[in-house]
Design a protein around this motif. Sequence first.
Motif, PDB file in Angstrom:
ATOM      1  N   ALA A 189      48.282  33.638  36.319  1.00  0.00           N
ATOM      2  CA  ALA A 189      49.192  33.224  35.255  1.00  0.00           C
ATOM      3  C   ALA A 189      48.461  32.443  34.165  1.00  0.00           C
ATOM      4  CB  ALA A 189      50.321  32.373  35.832  1.00  0.00           C
ATOM      5  N   GLU A 190      47.357  31.786  34.537  1.00  0.00           N
ATOM      6  CA  GLU A 190      46.569  31.033  33.567  1.00  0.00           C
ATOM      7  C   GLU A 190      45.469  31.874  32.929  1.00  0.00           C
ATOM      8  OE1 GLU A 190      47.275  28.259  32.390  1.00  0.00           O
ATOM      9  OE2 GLU A 190      48.603  27.263  33.813  1.00  0.00           O
ATOM     10  N   GLY A 191      45.499  33.194  33.178  1.00  0.00           N
ATOM     11  CA  GLY A 191      44.601  34.098  32.480  1.00  0.00           C
ATOM     12  C   GLY A 191      43.341  34.505  33.207  1.00  0.00           C
ATOM     13  N   ALA A 192      43.131  34.036  34.436  1.00  0.00           N
ATOM     14  CA  ALA A 192      41.912  34.350  35.168  1.00  0.00           C
ATOM     15  C   ALA A 192      41.957  35.740  35.783  1.00  0.00           C
ATOM     16  CB  ALA A 192      41.678  33.315  36.271  1.00  0.00           C
ATOM     17  N   ASN A 193      40.781  36.282  36.042  1.00  0.00           N
ATOM     18  CA  ASN A 193      40.636  37.420  36.947  1.00  0.00           C
ATOM     19  C   ASN A 193      40.541  36.847  38.351  1.00  0.00           C
ATOM     20  OD1 ASN A 193      40.235  39.207  34.651  1.00  0.00           O
ATOM     21  ND2 ASN A 193      38.139  38.415  34.564  1.00  0.00           N
ATOM     22  N   VAL A 194      41.160  37.499  39.313  1.00  0.00           N
ATOM     23  CA  VAL A 194      41.184  36.951  40.669  1.00  0.00           C
ATOM     24  C   VAL A 194      40.852  38.018  41.695  1.00  0.00           C
ATOM     25  CG1 VAL A 194      42.652  35.972  42.472  1.00  0.00           C
ATOM     26  CG2 VAL A 194      42.818  35.103  40.141  1.00  0.00           C
ATOM     27  N   VAL A 195      39.919  37.698  42.572  1.00  0.00           N
ATOM     28  CA  VAL A 195      39.651  38.507  43.755  1.00  0.00           C
ATOM     29  C   VAL A 195      40.176  37.726  44.944  1.00  0.00           C
ATOM     30  CG1 VAL A 195      37.911  39.610  45.189  1.00  0.00           C
ATOM     31  CG2 VAL A 195      37.599  39.521  42.701  1.00  0.00           C
ATOM     32  N   ALA A 196      41.263  38.198  45.520  1.00  0.00           N
ATOM     33  CA  ALA A 196      41.845  37.580  46.707  1.00  0.00           C
ATOM     34  C   ALA A 196      41.246  38.260  47.924  1.00  0.00           C
ATOM     35  CB  ALA A 196      43.360  37.726  46.705  1.00  0.00           C
ATOM     36  N   PRO A 238      47.509  44.536  37.378  1.00  0.00           N
ATOM     37  CA  PRO A 238      46.618  45.624  37.816  1.00  0.00           C
ATOM     38  C   PRO A 238      45.199  45.530  37.271  1.00  0.00           C
ATOM     39  CG  PRO A 238      48.176  46.403  36.171  1.00  0.00           C
ATOM     40  CD  PRO A 238      48.625  45.025  36.561  1.00  0.00           C
ATOM     41  N   ASP A 239      45.016  44.893  36.123  1.00  0.00           N
ATOM     42  CA  ASP A 239      43.688  44.824  35.520  1.00  0.00           C
ATOM     43  C   ASP A 239      42.914  43.572  35.906  1.00  0.00           C
ATOM     44  OD1 ASP A 239      44.166  47.210  34.124  1.00  0.00           O
ATOM     45  OD2 ASP A 239      45.161  46.122  32.496  1.00  0.00           O
ATOM     46  N   ARG A 240      43.628  42.553  36.418  1.00  0.00           N
ATOM     47  CA  ARG A 240      42.954  41.275  36.657  1.00  0.00           C
ATOM     48  C   ARG A 240      42.999  40.799  38.102  1.00  0.00           C
ATOM     49  NH1 ARG A 240      44.997  36.992  34.455  1.00  0.00           N
ATOM     50  NH2 ARG A 240      46.922  37.755  33.510  1.00  0.00           N
ATOM     51  N   ALA A 241      43.668  41.533  38.978  1.00  0.00           N
ATOM     52  CA  ALA A 241      43.759  41.126  40.386  1.00  0.00           C
ATOM     53  C   ALA A 241      43.181  42.206  41.283  1.00  0.00           C
ATOM     54  CB  ALA A 241      45.208  40.848  40.768  1.00  0.00           C
ATOM     55  N   ARG A 242      42.447  41.781  42.285  1.00  0.00           N
ATOM     56  CA  ARG A 242      41.888  42.699  43.281  1.00  0.00           C
ATOM     57  C   ARG A 242      42.028  42.081  44.663  1.00  0.00           C
ATOM     58  NH1 ARG A 242      38.498  46.871  42.058  1.00  0.00           N
ATOM     59  NH2 ARG A 242      37.445  46.670  44.075  1.00  0.00           N
ATOM     60  N   PHE A 243      42.153  42.935  45.660  1.00  0.00           N
ATOM     61  CA  PHE A 243      42.064  42.492  47.049  1.00  0.00           C
ATOM     62  C   PHE A 243      40.792  43.061  47.653  1.00  0.00           C
ATOM     63  CE2 PHE A 243      42.467  43.884  51.480  1.00  0.00           C
ATOM     64  CZ  PHE A 243      42.500  42.643  52.091  1.00  0.00           C
ATOM     65  N   GLU A 244      40.078  42.227  48.381  1.00  0.00           N
ATOM     66  CA  GLU A 244      38.898  42.671  49.106  1.00  0.00           C
ATOM     67  C   GLU A 244      38.954  42.128  50.529  1.00  0.00           C
ATOM     68  OE1 GLU A 244      36.602  44.748  48.120  1.00  0.00           O
ATOM     69  OE2 GLU A 244      37.269  44.895  46.031  1.00  0.00           O
ATOM     70  N   MET A 277      47.087  29.289  29.037  1.00  0.00           N
ATOM     71  CA  MET A 277      46.015  30.137  29.553  1.00  0.00           C
ATOM     72  C   MET A 277      44.742  29.310  29.766  1.00  0.00           C
ATOM     73  SD  MET A 277      47.158  33.084  30.153  1.00  0.00           S
ATOM     74  CE  MET A 277      47.613  34.726  29.649  1.00  0.00           C
ATOM     75  N   LEU A 278      44.824  28.372  30.689  1.00  0.00           N
ATOM     76  CA  LEU A 278      43.736  27.419  30.905  1.00  0.00           C
ATOM     77  C   LEU A 278      42.492  28.049  31.525  1.00  0.00           C
ATOM     78  CD1 LEU A 278      45.880  24.447  32.266  1.00  0.00           C
ATOM     79  CD2 LEU A 278      44.819  24.631  30.001  1.00  0.00           C
ATOM     80  N   LEU A 279      42.644  29.228  32.142  1.00  0.00           N
ATOM     81  CA  LEU A 279      41.514  29.860  32.832  1.00  0.00           C
ATOM     82  C   LEU A 279      41.190  31.232  32.247  1.00  0.00           C
ATOM     83  CD1 LEU A 279      42.447  28.951  36.526  1.00  0.00           C
ATOM     84  CD2 LEU A 279      40.935  27.714  34.974  1.00  0.00           C
ATOM     85  N   ALA A 280      41.597  31.480  31.030  1.00  0.00           N
ATOM     86  CA  ALA A 280      41.366  32.788  30.407  1.00  0.00           C
ATOM     87  C   ALA A 280      39.877  33.118  30.381  1.00  0.00           C
ATOM     88  CB  ALA A 280      41.930  32.792  28.995  1.00  0.00           C
ATOM     89  N   GLY A 281      39.552  34.326  30.795  1.00  0.00           N
ATOM     90  CA  GLY A 281      38.175  34.794  30.771  1.00  0.00           C
ATOM     91  C   GLY A 281      37.352  34.412  31.979  1.00  0.00           C
ATOM     92  N   ARG A 282      37.912  33.645  32.902  1.00  0.00           N
ATOM     93  CA  ARG A 282      37.166  33.241  34.090  1.00  0.00           C
ATOM     94  C   ARG A 282      37.533  34.125  35.279  1.00  0.00           C
ATOM     95  NH1 ARG A 282      36.797  26.604  33.692  1.00  0.00           N
ATOM     96  NH2 ARG A 282      36.390  26.573  31.440  1.00  0.00           N
ATOM     97  N   THR A 283      36.626  34.211  36.208  1.00  0.00           N
ATOM     98  CA  THR A 283      36.854  35.000  37.410  1.00  0.00           C
ATOM     99  C   THR A 283      36.774  34.094  38.623  1.00  0.00           C
ATOM    100  OG1 THR A 283      35.989  37.051  36.461  1.00  0.00           O
ATOM    101  CG2 THR A 283      35.989  36.875  38.860  1.00  0.00           C
ATOM    102  N   ALA A 284      37.777  34.198  39.473  1.00  0.00           N
ATOM    103  CA  ALA A 284      37.845  33.375  40.683  1.00  0.00           C
ATOM    104  C   ALA A 284      37.869  34.253  41.917  1.00  0.00           C
ATOM    105  CB  ALA A 284      39.087  32.489  40.655  1.00  0.00           C
ATOM    106  N   VAL A 285      37.151  33.823  42.937  1.00  0.00           N
ATOM    107  CA  VAL A 285      37.201  34.441  44.261  1.00  0.00           C
ATOM    108  C   VAL A 285      37.874  33.452  45.190  1.00  0.00           C
ATOM    109  CG1 VAL A 285      35.866  35.272  46.227  1.00  0.00           C
ATOM    110  CG2 VAL A 285      35.142  35.844  43.896  1.00  0.00           C
ATOM    111  N   ILE A 286      38.909  33.895  45.889  1.00  0.00           N
ATOM    112  CA  ILE A 286      39.682  33.013  46.762  1.00  0.00           C
ATOM    113  C   ILE A 286      39.708  33.598  48.164  1.00  0.00           C
ATOM    114  CG2 ILE A 286      41.917  31.907  47.153  1.00  0.00           C
ATOM    115  CD1 ILE A 286      42.496  32.366  44.144  1.00  0.00           C
ATOM    116  N   THR A 287      39.107  32.915  49.125  1.00  0.00           N
ATOM    117  CA  THR A 287      39.200  33.388  50.501  1.00  0.00           C
ATOM    118  C   THR A 287      40.532  32.932  51.086  1.00  0.00           C
ATOM    119  OG1 THR A 287      38.116  31.445  51.487  1.00  0.00           O
ATOM    120  CG2 THR A 287      36.688  33.278  50.765  1.00  0.00           C
ATOM    121  N   GLY A 288      41.058  33.722  52.004  1.00  0.00           N
ATOM    122  CA  GLY A 288      42.396  33.447  52.507  1.00  0.00           C
ATOM    123  C   GLY A 288      43.400  33.509  51.369  1.00  0.00           C
TER     124      GLY A 288
END
Length: 245
Positions: A27-34, A50-56, A1-12
């Motif tokens: 998989a490494e524990g991050a929250n992700v906004v794709a 469902p709790d850590r992934a979002r699409f925008e 869990m190398l990214l636990a507690g972090r939030t990432a925004v990924i374009t594309g």
Amino acid sequence: MLLAGRTAVITGGTRGLGRAIAERYLAEGANVVAAARNPHDFKEVLDEYPDRARFETVEVTSAESLRQLMATACRHFGTVDVVVANAGVSRDGRVHRLSEGDWHEMVDTNLTGTFLTTQAAVPVLEKQGGRIINVSSSMATRVAVGAAGYCATKAAIEMFTKVSAMELAPKGILVNGLAPGVIDEGMGRDLQTNKKVWEAYRTRFALGRLGRSEEVAAAAVFLAQDASSYVNGHVLEVNGGLLWA
């Protein structure tokens, strides 16, 4: 869990390498906004996390759309720690045949989109420090006939990355690039399935194979985690040792 507690925004972030990075970050524990124009089949990922992934929805050629994206990510997850500028397009065409429209689409999406993503990210990341990862390509530094627009925009992204790294370091923001080689999906997969074309290209790969999207995603994890805290202004090539004629 190398990214636990972090939030990432990924374009594309809903297909191709963007999706691979999103899945690895989760998989490494991050929250992700794709973020992308279309969700494609990202619902599978949303259902799994469902709790850590979002699409925008986002339009990377619009500064306002990107500002709204960062605001939404902060509103939902509290902050943003990592921004991956991955959105890009490729339009084939030799210089004398490349249409003005295709040229502008690549410049607007690939280069201007990276610039605007960076501008939108700075006010959010500088609050606590963070990372920006700009996705380039092996074609930024190698000649590919018929890909003048794509090569030029990716080369520009790499220099933009280096200048941004110097300018944003005092704000606590690290900026690095990620330059994949030929990967086993999309155009890369098509290359390998065409036996005649593959035989012509195969000798250019030192490892004798295409790269895997998860190998690029692993490099994206490195650039987002504490182990890379002194890496700044670097373009990390993930190409297995790629020769180019």
